[in-house]
Design a protein around this motif. Sequence first.
Motif, PDB file in Angstrom:
ATOM      1  N   ALA A  44      38.765  23.166  35.071  1.00  0.00           N
ATOM      2  CA  ALA A  44      38.338  24.548  34.833  1.00  0.00           C
ATOM      3  C   ALA A  44      38.982  25.493  35.836  1.00  0.00           C
ATOM      4  O   ALA A  44      39.382  26.608  35.491  1.00  0.00           O
ATOM      5  CB  ALA A  44      36.824  24.648  34.899  1.00  0.00           C
ATOM      6  N   GLU A  45      39.106  25.054  37.104  1.00  0.00           N
ATOM      7  CA  GLU A  45      39.751  25.885  38.119  1.00  0.00           C
ATOM      8  C   GLU A  45      41.221  26.104  37.783  1.00  0.00           C
ATOM      9  O   GLU A  45      41.748  27.206  37.927  1.00  0.00           O
ATOM     10  CB  GLU A  45      39.614  25.237  39.496  1.00  0.00           C
ATOM     11  CG  GLU A  45      40.228  26.066  40.600  1.00  0.00           C
ATOM     12  CD  GLU A  45      40.131  25.408  41.963  1.00  0.00           C
ATOM     13  OE1 GLU A  45      40.471  26.078  42.943  1.00  0.00           O
ATOM     14  OE2 GLU A  45      39.734  24.222  42.050  1.00  0.00           O
ATOM     15  N   TRP A  46      41.885  25.062  37.294  1.00  0.00           N
ATOM     16  CA  TRP A  46      43.295  25.159  36.928  1.00  0.00           C
ATOM     17  C   TRP A  46      43.485  26.164  35.796  1.00  0.00           C
ATOM     18  O   TRP A  46      44.400  26.993  35.847  1.00  0.00           O
ATOM     19  CB  TRP A  46      43.811  23.771  36.526  1.00  0.00           C
ATOM     20  CG  TRP A  46      45.290  23.732  36.359  1.00  0.00           C
ATOM     21  CD1 TRP A  46      46.217  23.551  37.340  1.00  0.00           C
ATOM     22  CD2 TRP A  46      46.012  23.881  35.137  1.00  0.00           C
ATOM     23  NE1 TRP A  46      47.471  23.575  36.808  1.00  0.00           N
ATOM     24  CE2 TRP A  46      47.379  23.778  35.441  1.00  0.00           C
ATOM     25  CE3 TRP A  46      45.643  24.095  33.817  1.00  0.00           C
ATOM     26  CZ2 TRP A  46      48.372  23.891  34.487  1.00  0.00           C
ATOM     27  CZ3 TRP A  46      46.644  24.211  32.859  1.00  0.00           C
ATOM     28  CH2 TRP A  46      47.993  24.096  33.196  1.00  0.00           C
ATOM     29  N   VAL A  47      42.630  26.104  34.780  1.00  0.00           N
ATOM     30  CA  VAL A  47      42.717  27.033  33.649  1.00  0.00           C
ATOM     31  C   VAL A  47      42.456  28.459  34.122  1.00  0.00           C
ATOM     32  O   VAL A  47      43.168  29.393  33.736  1.00  0.00           O
ATOM     33  CB  VAL A  47      41.735  26.629  32.523  1.00  0.00           C
ATOM     34  CG1 VAL A  47      41.661  27.698  31.448  1.00  0.00           C
ATOM     35  CG2 VAL A  47      42.145  25.290  31.917  1.00  0.00           C
ATOM     36  N   THR A  48      41.468  28.645  34.983  1.00  0.00           N
ATOM     37  CA  THR A  48      41.158  29.970  35.517  1.00  0.00           C
ATOM     38  C   THR A  48      42.339  30.527  36.305  1.00  0.00           C
ATOM     39  O   THR A  48      42.719  31.689  36.140  1.00  0.00           O
ATOM     40  CB  THR A  48      39.908  29.903  36.418  1.00  0.00           C
ATOM     41  OG1 THR A  48      38.819  29.395  35.659  1.00  0.00           O
ATOM     42  CG2 THR A  48      39.555  31.268  36.970  1.00  0.00           C
ATOM     43  N   LEU A  49      42.939  29.690  37.156  1.00  0.00           N
ATOM     44  CA  LEU A  49      44.097  30.128  37.922  1.00  0.00           C
ATOM     45  C   LEU A  49      45.286  30.432  37.024  1.00  0.00           C
ATOM     46  O   LEU A  49      46.038  31.381  37.279  1.00  0.00           O
ATOM     47  CB  LEU A  49      44.479  29.070  38.959  1.00  0.00           C
ATOM     48  CG  LEU A  49      43.552  28.941  40.162  1.00  0.00           C
ATOM     49  CD1 LEU A  49      43.982  27.779  41.043  1.00  0.00           C
ATOM     50  CD2 LEU A  49      43.505  30.240  40.948  1.00  0.00           C
ATOM     51  N   MET A  50      45.461  29.661  35.963  1.00  0.00           N
ATOM     52  CA  MET A  50      46.551  29.902  35.021  1.00  0.00           C
ATOM     53  C   MET A  50      46.375  31.264  34.340  1.00  0.00           C
ATOM     54  O   MET A  50      47.340  32.034  34.207  1.00  0.00           O
ATOM     55  CB  MET A  50      46.609  28.783  33.975  1.00  0.00           C
ATOM     56  CG  MET A  50      47.715  28.980  32.954  1.00  0.00           C
ATOM     57  SD  MET A  50      49.333  28.753  33.674  1.00  0.00           S
ATOM     58  CE  MET A  50      49.599  27.073  33.256  1.00  0.00           C
ATOM     59  N   ILE A  51      45.169  31.567  33.937  1.00  0.00           N
ATOM     60  CA  ILE A  51      44.896  32.860  33.288  1.00  0.00           C
ATOM     61  C   ILE A  51      45.141  33.996  34.274  1.00  0.00           C
ATOM     62  O   ILE A  51      45.765  35.007  33.937  1.00  0.00           O
ATOM     63  CB  ILE A  51      43.458  32.889  32.722  1.00  0.00           C
ATOM     64  CG1 ILE A  51      43.354  31.922  31.539  1.00  0.00           C
ATOM     65  CG2 ILE A  51      43.061  34.303  32.300  1.00  0.00           C
ATOM     66  CD1 ILE A  51      41.934  31.670  31.074  1.00  0.00           C
ATOM     67  N   LEU A  97      36.729  33.226  47.483  1.00  0.00           N
ATOM     68  CA  LEU A  97      36.109  32.238  46.598  1.00  0.00           C
ATOM     69  C   LEU A  97      36.473  30.808  46.976  1.00  0.00           C
ATOM     70  O   LEU A  97      35.924  29.855  46.412  1.00  0.00           O
ATOM     71  CB  LEU A  97      36.521  32.501  45.151  1.00  0.00           C
ATOM     72  CG  LEU A  97      36.034  33.828  44.555  1.00  0.00           C
ATOM     73  CD1 LEU A  97      36.651  34.048  43.191  1.00  0.00           C
ATOM     74  CD2 LEU A  97      34.521  33.849  44.476  1.00  0.00           C
ATOM     75  N   GLY A  98      37.415  30.615  47.885  1.00  0.00           N
ATOM     76  CA  GLY A  98      37.780  29.271  48.343  1.00  0.00           C
ATOM     77  C   GLY A  98      38.728  28.534  47.423  1.00  0.00           C
ATOM     78  O   GLY A  98      38.694  27.304  47.348  1.00  0.00           O
ATOM     79  N   ALA A  99      39.595  29.264  46.734  1.00  0.00           N
ATOM     80  CA  ALA A  99      40.561  28.614  45.840  1.00  0.00           C
ATOM     81  C   ALA A  99      41.552  27.782  46.655  1.00  0.00           C
ATOM     82  O   ALA A  99      41.788  28.046  47.832  1.00  0.00           O
ATOM     83  CB  ALA A  99      41.310  29.669  45.034  1.00  0.00           C
ATOM     84  N   LYS A 100      42.119  26.773  46.029  1.00  0.00           N
ATOM     85  CA  LYS A 100      43.112  25.918  46.682  1.00  0.00           C
ATOM     86  C   LYS A 100      44.389  26.731  46.894  1.00  0.00           C
ATOM     87  O   LYS A 100      45.032  27.157  45.943  1.00  0.00           O
ATOM     88  CB  LYS A 100      43.388  24.696  45.828  1.00  0.00           C
ATOM     89  CG  LYS A 100      42.184  23.783  45.718  1.00  0.00           C
ATOM     90  CD  LYS A 100      42.488  22.578  44.839  1.00  0.00           C
ATOM     91  CE  LYS A 100      41.279  21.690  44.798  1.00  0.00           C
ATOM     92  NZ  LYS A 100      40.722  21.537  43.465  1.00  0.00           N
TER      93      LYS A 100
END
Length: 179
Positions: A2-9, A124-127
């Motif tokens: 879900a984080e990957w999809v959010t970052l992609m968007i 938010l602490g994203a990678k």
Amino acid sequence: MAEWVTLMIMACALGMDAFSVSLGMGMAGLRIMQIFRIGLVIGAFHIVMPLLGMVTGKWLSQYVGMIAHYVGGGLLLFIGVQMVISAWRQEEESLLQPVGWGLMLFAISVSLDSFSAGLSLGILGAKTLMTVGMIGLISMLLAWVGLIVGARFQHVIGSYSELLGGCILIGFGGKLLFM
């Protein structure tokens, strides 16, 4: 996932700014190596700016959003006005070319919003590596697409292409400054 999809968007949203502005710049009659370099520089700035934003932290986030819009809008207006003036002068060499400082100004103007996004993502602490890598890669690809489409469209409308490209940049700069 879900984080990957959010970052992609989010990366696509930030890259669309680079695409739309590159569309206007592409109408200036660029060669393929210029297009390649411009895309690389835009991609690099879309890595550096969100990284700086993520590192800067929460305490600046309330001020940076407006500053980024005004600086980015002003730079786009400057580049657009220069392109319009160059088109009216009917000169082969414009005052601000997408090389050297002109390229840096262009790349900064389309990547300033990435700094603000980086602030939010840092809070938010994203990678970090995944985030900045994805934003940079997608922005670079979308900038290349915009530059190539703009260059192809330039041949369709002929000598008015630089004027149209300048007007597009002025429109985006005005939108950032006044909306």
